[in-house]
Design a protein around this motif. Structure first.
Motif, mmCIF file in Angstrom:
data_model
loop_
_atom_site.group_PDB
_atom_site.id
_atom_site.type_symbol
_atom_site.label_atom_id
_atom_site.label_comp_id
_atom_site.label_asym_id
_atom_site.label_seq_id
_atom_site.Cartn_x
_atom_site.Cartn_y
_atom_site.Cartn_z
ATOM 1 N N GLY A 141 -20.836 25.714 -60.506
ATOM 2 C CA GLY A 141 -20.393 25.254 -61.789
ATOM 3 C C GLY A 141 -20.382 23.738 -61.993
ATOM 4 O O GLY A 141 -21.046 22.990 -61.318
ATOM 5 N N GLU A 142 -19.601 23.347 -62.957
ATOM 6 C CA GLU A 142 -19.443 21.933 -63.263
ATOM 7 C C GLU A 142 -18.107 21.450 -62.705
ATOM 8 O O GLU A 142 -17.034 21.846 -63.184
ATOM 9 N N THR A 143 -18.182 20.598 -61.698
ATOM 10 C CA THR A 143 -16.983 20.159 -60.979
ATOM 11 C C THR A 143 -15.991 19.424 -61.870
ATOM 12 O O THR A 143 -14.779 19.477 -61.633
ATOM 13 N N MET A 144 -16.486 18.737 -62.903
ATOM 14 C CA MET A 144 -15.589 17.947 -63.744
ATOM 15 C C MET A 144 -14.689 18.815 -64.633
ATOM 16 O O MET A 144 -13.763 18.313 -65.277
ATOM 17 N N LEU A 145 -14.928 20.123 -64.647
ATOM 18 C CA LEU A 145 -14.074 21.014 -65.422
ATOM 19 C C LEU A 145 -12.782 21.359 -64.689
ATOM 20 O O LEU A 145 -11.880 21.962 -65.278
ATOM 21 N N ARG A 146 -12.689 20.977 -63.411
ATOM 22 C CA ARG A 146 -11.441 21.167 -62.680
ATOM 23 C C ARG A 146 -10.582 19.926 -62.860
ATOM 24 O O ARG A 146 -10.941 18.821 -62.440
ATOM 25 N N ASP A 147 -9.405 20.083 -63.469
ATOM 26 C CA ASP A 147 -8.510 18.952 -63.710
ATOM 27 C C ASP A 147 -7.921 18.391 -62.414
ATOM 28 O O ASP A 147 -7.416 17.268 -62.400
ATOM 29 N N ASP A 148 -7.989 19.201 -61.326
ATOM 30 C CA ASP A 148 -7.406 18.762 -60.060
ATOM 31 C C ASP A 148 -8.456 18.286 -59.062
ATOM 32 O O ASP A 148 -8.170 18.171 -57.865
ATOM 33 N N LEU A 149 -9.669 17.967 -59.523
ATOM 34 C CA LEU A 149 -10.712 17.481 -58.625
ATOM 35 C C LEU A 149 -10.287 16.204 -57.903
ATOM 36 O O LEU A 149 -10.535 16.047 -56.698
ATOM 37 N N VAL A 150 -9.642 15.301 -58.617
ATOM 38 C CA VAL A 150 -9.213 14.042 -58.001
ATOM 39 C C VAL A 150 -8.271 14.322 -56.842
ATOM 40 O O VAL A 150 -8.372 13.714 -55.766
ATOM 41 N N GLU A 151 -7.353 15.269 -57.023
ATOM 42 C CA GLU A 151 -6.417 15.627 -55.950
ATOM 43 C C GLU A 151 -7.151 16.270 -54.776
ATOM 44 O O GLU A 151 -6.823 16.019 -53.611
ATOM 45 N N MET A 152 -8.172 17.099 -55.066
ATOM 46 C CA MET A 152 -8.977 17.699 -53.986
ATOM 47 C C MET A 152 -9.610 16.612 -53.127
ATOM 48 O O MET A 152 -9.579 16.671 -51.890
ATOM 49 N N VAL A 153 -10.195 15.619 -53.787
ATOM 50 C CA VAL A 153 -10.848 14.523 -53.069
ATOM 51 C C VAL A 153 -9.820 13.750 -52.254
ATOM 52 O O VAL A 153 -10.046 13.402 -51.084
ATOM 53 N N ALA A 154 -8.667 13.486 -52.857
ATOM 54 C CA ALA A 154 -7.620 12.709 -52.177
ATOM 55 C C ALA A 154 -7.128 13.412 -50.921
ATOM 56 O O ALA A 154 -6.743 12.755 -49.944
ATOM 57 N N ARG A 155 -7.135 14.729 -50.917
ATOM 58 C CA ARG A 155 -6.598 15.490 -49.782
ATOM 59 C C ARG A 155 -7.565 15.558 -48.596
ATOM 60 O O ARG A 155 -7.158 15.971 -47.504
ATOM 61 N N VAL A 156 -8.827 15.197 -48.776
ATOM 62 C CA VAL A 156 -9.777 15.224 -47.664
ATOM 63 C C VAL A 156 -9.419 14.130 -46.669
ATOM 64 O O VAL A 156 -9.228 12.967 -47.045
ATOM 65 N N ASP A 157 -9.308 14.494 -45.403
ATOM 66 C CA ASP A 157 -8.988 13.528 -44.344
ATOM 67 C C ASP A 157 -10.196 12.613 -44.140
ATOM 68 O O ASP A 157 -11.191 13.007 -43.540
ATOM 69 N N LYS A 158 -10.103 11.374 -44.639
ATOM 70 C CA LYS A 158 -11.239 10.445 -44.605
ATOM 71 C C LYS A 158 -11.529 9.894 -43.213
ATOM 72 O O LYS A 158 -12.539 9.225 -43.013
ATOM 73 N N SER A 159 -10.646 10.195 -42.251
ATOM 74 C CA SER A 159 -10.939 9.809 -40.875
ATOM 75 C C SER A 159 -11.836 10.838 -40.197
ATOM 76 O O SER A 159 -12.337 10.606 -39.095
ATOM 77 N N ARG A 160 -12.028 11.991 -40.883
ATOM 78 C CA ARG A 160 -12.848 13.053 -40.293
ATOM 79 C C ARG A 160 -14.051 13.434 -41.135
ATOM 80 O O ARG A 160 -14.972 14.095 -40.625
ATOM 81 N N ALA A 161 -14.088 13.046 -42.407
ATOM 82 C CA ALA A 161 -15.206 13.462 -43.258
ATOM 83 C C ALA A 161 -15.357 12.533 -44.457
ATOM 84 O O ALA A 161 -14.405 11.879 -44.873
ATOM 85 N N ILE A 162 -16.552 12.503 -44.994
ATOM 86 C CA ILE A 162 -16.787 11.886 -46.289
ATOM 87 C C ILE A 162 -16.734 12.976 -47.346
ATOM 88 O O ILE A 162 -17.091 14.130 -47.094
ATOM 89 N N ALA A 163 -16.257 12.621 -48.529
ATOM 90 C CA ALA A 163 -16.134 13.573 -49.629
ATOM 91 C C ALA A 163 -17.137 13.212 -50.724
ATOM 92 O O ALA A 163 -17.214 12.057 -51.146
ATOM 93 N N THR A 164 -17.891 14.210 -51.177
ATOM 94 C CA THR A 164 -18.867 14.010 -52.247
ATOM 95 C C THR A 164 -18.691 15.106 -53.286
ATOM 96 O O THR A 164 -18.048 16.132 -53.016
#
Length: 393
Positions: A141-164
Motif C-alpha cells: 500500500g501507501e505508507t503515508m496513509l498510516r498516521d503512526d508511520l513516524v512513530e514506527m520509524v522512531a521505534r527502530v533501534d538505529k544502533s542495529r538497523a537503518i529504517a527506510t
C-alpha cells in the motif's frame, strides 16, 4: 577505520581515490576473503553517494560506513559463508490501502481482513533485528496513509538497523518529511513508473500521481533524507532509462534503484511481459556506465545485483517480508505465506521457511519468480480464489 571486530575476524575500511577498500585479518580471514573480494570489486566499479573523512554513504540500501549497523552487514556476510540464514532485509507492509491502482501492483490480490497495529509492527521489527536484520523497509500500500508511520520509524533501534520507507509520494508533505527525518528515517524510496507525467499517471490509474511523486521527492530531499527513485522496469519502460536518470539528476536525488516487474498480482496474466537475460545485461551496463560518472545519482540495478555474478536472489534466504495482515512471505513479490506473526514468533516462521524445498538451498542464481519451474510448481498451483498470500502446507 575498523568496521567489524570480533575475536576471529577484523575488517578494516580505507579509501583510495574516493573508493572504499576493505581488508581483513584474523583466524577466519581466509574464509572471508572471497566475499570481501566481491564487495571490493563492487566498491571499485561503483561510486558511493558521498564520502568524507568520518563517514562513507555508499547506497541508500547500505548503512553508513563505519558504524554499528555496518558491522551487522559484515556479520551477515560471515553468517552466509558459514551457512547460517540471516534475513538481512526485513520489509513489512504497514497498510494495503492505496490511492493508486497500478497496472502492475503485486499486492493487488492481497485483501487483508485486518491491519497490523503499531505494537505488532514494532514487535515484528524487533524480532527481525534479533535474527540479524539491518535494513528495515516500511512498505505498502501507501505508507503515508498510516498516521503512526513516524512513530514506527522512531521505534527502530538505529544502533542495529537503518529504517527506510517506500511511497508513491502521496501525502509526503514538507511537514511529514521533516517529522520522518527527526524520527531517524535513513532513506525514502519514491516510486516512479515513467519519467513522463501522462504515462506515469496512466500506469498508476490516477491523475496527479506524477505530481505527487515529484512533490514527495522534493520534500524528502529538502528534509535531508536520502532519497531514492524506485523504478520497476519492464519491457514497456526499459528504453526510458536515460530519461529516468536525467530526471533523478535534475531533481538532485541520491540514488536510482531499478527493480524488475514481476508476474504477480495485477500482472499475473502477463508472464511473457517481463525482462529477460538480455535486459539484465543491459541494466548491468547502464549501472556501470552511470556509476562511472563523478556527478549524478548512484544507480543500483537489482536484476543484475541479485543475479548469478553477484549475490543471487535474496527471497527467503536473505529477505523476509510481512504483509499488512501479518502473513510472512519470502519477499514482497512471492505470494506464499509460511505463517503469521500474530500467531507465532518470527523466528519460528523463518526457520520453517528455511526448511522448505524451494528455500533450503544456499542460493538461487536469479529471481525465483522469473524461474518457470518455480512458478509451475508453486505459483500456478495456487487454487483459484484462494487467499493471497497462499499459506504453504
Amino acid at each position: 577505520m575498523r568496521v567489524y571486530d570480533s575475536p576471529v575476524l577484523k575488517v578494516n575500511a580505507s579509501t583510495e581515490n574516493e573508493k572504499i577498500v576493505l581488508d581483513v585479518e584474523g583466524p577466519l580471514s581466509q574464509l572471508a576473503k572471497p566475499f570481501l573480494k566481491r564487495i571490493n570489486n563492487i566498491f571499485a566499479e561503483e561510486k558511493p553517494i558521498s564520502v568524507d573523512e568520518n563517514e562513507i554513504i555508499f547506497s541508500t540500501w547500505i548503512p553508513p560506513i563505519p558504524g554499528p549497523v555496518f558491522s551487522r552487514v559484515i556479520g551477515a556476510e560471515i553468517a552466509a559463508i558459514r551457512k547460517k540464514r540471516v534475513p538481512d532485509q526485513f520489509s513489512i507492509g504497514i497498510t494495503a490501502r492505496c490511492p493508486n491502482r497500478c497496472i502492475h501492483c503485486g499486492a493487488a490480490d492481497i485483501k487483508p481482513e485486518k491491519e497490523l497495529t503499531l505494537n505488532e509492527i514494532s514487535g515484528a521489527v524487533d524480532q527481525s533485528l534479533d535474527l540479524g536484520s539491518y535494513l528495515i523497509s516500511f512498505d505498502g500500500g501507501e505508507t503515508m496513509l498510516r498516521d503512526d508511520l513516524v512513530e514506527m520509524v522512531a521505534r527502530v533501534d538505529k544502533s542495529r538497523a537503518i529504517a527506510t520507507c517506500l511511497t508513491s509520494g502521496f501525502k509526503l508533505s514538507e511537514e511529514k518529511a521533516k517529522e520522518l527525518k527527526a524520527a531517524g528515517l535513513y532513506a525514502s524510496r519514491i516510486s516512479l513508473d515513467s519519467p513522463f507525467e501522462a504515462e506515469h499517471d496512466r500506469i498508476r490509474g490516477r491523475e496527479g500521481a506524477y505530481r505527487d511523486s515529484i512533490s514527495g521527492i522534493k520534500n524528502s530531499i529538502a528534509a535531508g533524507i536520502l532519497t531514492d527513485m524506485f523504478v520497476v522496469v519492464s519491457p514497456h519502460n526499459i528504453d526510458d532509462l536515460e530519461e529516468f536518470y536525467n530526471l533523478a539528476f535534475n531533481l538532485g536525488m541520491h540514488e536510482l534503484s531499478i527493480y524488475e516487474i514481476i508476474a504477480v498480482g495485477r500482472w499475473l496474466e502477463h508472464e511473457n511481459e517481463v525482462i529477460g537475460e538480455q535486459d539484465v545485461s543491459r541494466l548491468e551496463k547502464f549501472q556501470k556506465k552511470m556509476n562511472s560518472k563523478p556527478e549524478g545519482p548512484r544507480v543500483t540495478a537489482f536484476p543484475y545485483f541479485l543475479g548469478p555474478s553477484l549475490f543471487g536472489c535474496f527471497a527467503g534466504r536473505r529477505w523476509m517480508h510481512v504483509a499488512s495482515d501479518g502473513e510472512v512471505m519470502p519477499c514482497a513479490y512471492t505470494p506464499l505465506s509460511f505463517g503469521n506473526i500474530c500467531e507465532e514468533s518470527l523466528e519460528s516462521i523463518w526457520k520453517r521457511m528455511g526448511k522448505h524445498n524451494a528455500y533450503k538451498k544456499d542460493n538461487a542464481a536469479y529471481c525465483m519468480m522469473r524461474n518457470p519451474d518455480f512458478r509451475e510448481e508453486y505459483i500456478h498451483t495456487i487454487p483459484q480464489g484462494a487467499k493471497i498470500p497462499y499459506r504453504v502446507k
